[in-house]
Design a protein around this motif. Structure first.
Motif: not given
Lengths: 117, 151
Positions: B109-110, B112-113, B116
C-alpha cells in the motif's frame, strides 16, 4: 560480501539455511515497504527489513534475494522461516537498528546497486 | 523454445488471505525458470504478477490470473470483480494509494504497485468499472534485445 561476513559484522543470529553462509551477496536493499523492494532489482542481494510477515519471504523469492536480515532484534514467524527454508533464503536477526545495520554494511563495502531493473 | 510452444496457466487468487498471497506468482516464476528464460525476463514477470496479485488480494477480494507464455512474449491478465478503480490516472501515480493502514503495516500500500507493474512490463492496459471490477493486461516481450529495454 559473504553472507557469513554480514552475520559477523551485524552480530546476527542465523535463523535458517546456514549451509548457504558462504554464498556471496553483491548489493543490499533496506525497506519496510515491500513495493519499495520490488522497485529495486539486483542479483544476489541482501534485504534489510523490520517487517516480519511471510510476504517478506515471497518478495525476496520474486527478487532472487538470497538473504534477509531482520533488524531491531525482530524474529519472523514460523511460517516465514519454513517458507525461507523451502526457498533456500538465509534469514538472520540483528539487534542493530536499520540505520546502523545499513551503515555498518556500507562501511564494510557493500553498496546499494542500481535502483532500476 | 520452439515457435509453437505455448503454455497457458490459470490461477484463482484468494481474497483477503494475505498469507497465501503470492502463490500464483511463485508458480509462474517456477514455470518460467523451467523454460530457461533469461533471469531479467523472469524477474520482471514475477514482479508484475506479484504486485497484481497483491492488489487483487488487498482491494478486490481476489480474482483470476491468466498467464500465456509463447516463444515471443509473456501475457498476464488479472481479472477481478472488486470495487473498480475510480481514477486510473491518479492510481498510476507513484505514492497514491487507497490501501488501509492495516495493509500498510503489512508492507504494502505504498502506492508503488501499479507504477511498478507499468515500469516492468512492455505493455500494460487497465480496464476498470466502478462497482464491477478491474482487468489488467500486461505483456513482457521475450526477444534477445528486450532484456536491454529496461536496463
Amino acid at each position: 560480501m559473504k553472507i557469513s561476513k554480514i552475520a559477523e559484522v551485524l552480530r546476527a543470529d542465523v535463523l535458517c539455511c546456514e549451509e548457504n553462509l558462504e554464498a556471496e551477496v553483491a548489493s543490499a536493499c533496506a525497506a519496510d515497504m515491500m513495493s519499495d523492494v520490488l522497485a529495486f532489482v539486483k542479483d544476489h542481494a541482501v534485504l534489510i527489513t523490520g517487517l516480519c510477515n511471510p510476504q517478506v519471504i515471497r518478495t525476496a523469492e520474486m527478487m532472487d534475494i538470497v538473504c534477509v536480515v531482520y533488524v531491531r532484534g525482530k524474529v519472523p514467524d514460523a511460517m516465514s522461516i519454513e517458507l525461507a527454508k523451502s526457498k533456500n533464503i538465509v534469514l538472520m536477526t540483528s539487534k542493530y537498528r536499520m540505520y546502523q545495520a545499513c551503515g555498518i554494511l556500507y562501511g564494510e563495502g557493500l553498496r546499494g546497486g542500481e535502483s532500476r531493473i | 523454445m520452439s515457435e509453437q510452444t505455448r503454455i497457458s496457466l490459470e490461477f484463482d487468487v484468494e481474497g483477503d488471505n494475505f498469507v497465501s498471497a503470492g502463490k500464483a506468482s511463485e508458480a509462474v516464476k517456477g514455470n518460467l525458470k523451467m523454460l530457461g528464460l533469461p533471469p531479467t525476463i523472469i524477474r520482471r514477470a514475477a514482479i508484475v504478477m506479484y504486485e497484481g496479485e497483491i492488489n487483487m488480494v488487498i482491494h478486490a477480494k481476489g480474482g483470476k490470473a491468466y498467464v500465456d507464455i509463447t516463444d515471443k512474449d509473456i501475457s498476464i491478465t488479472l481479472k477481478d470483480e472488486g470495487p473498480g478503480i475510480e481514477n486510473i490516472e491518479l492510481a498510476m501515480q507513484e505514492g497514491y494509494s487507497t490501501a488501509p493502514d492495516a495493509i500498510r503495516a503489512l508492507g504494502f500500500g505504498a502506492g508503488m504497485g501499479l507504477p511498478n507493474m507499468k515500469k516492468y512490463s512492455d505493455n500494460m492496459e487497465i480496464e476498470s468499472e466502478v462497482g464491477k471490477g478491474t482487468t489488467v493486461r500486461m505483456k513482457i516481450n521475450i526477444q534477445p534485445d528486450s532484456e536491454g529495454q529496461q536496463q
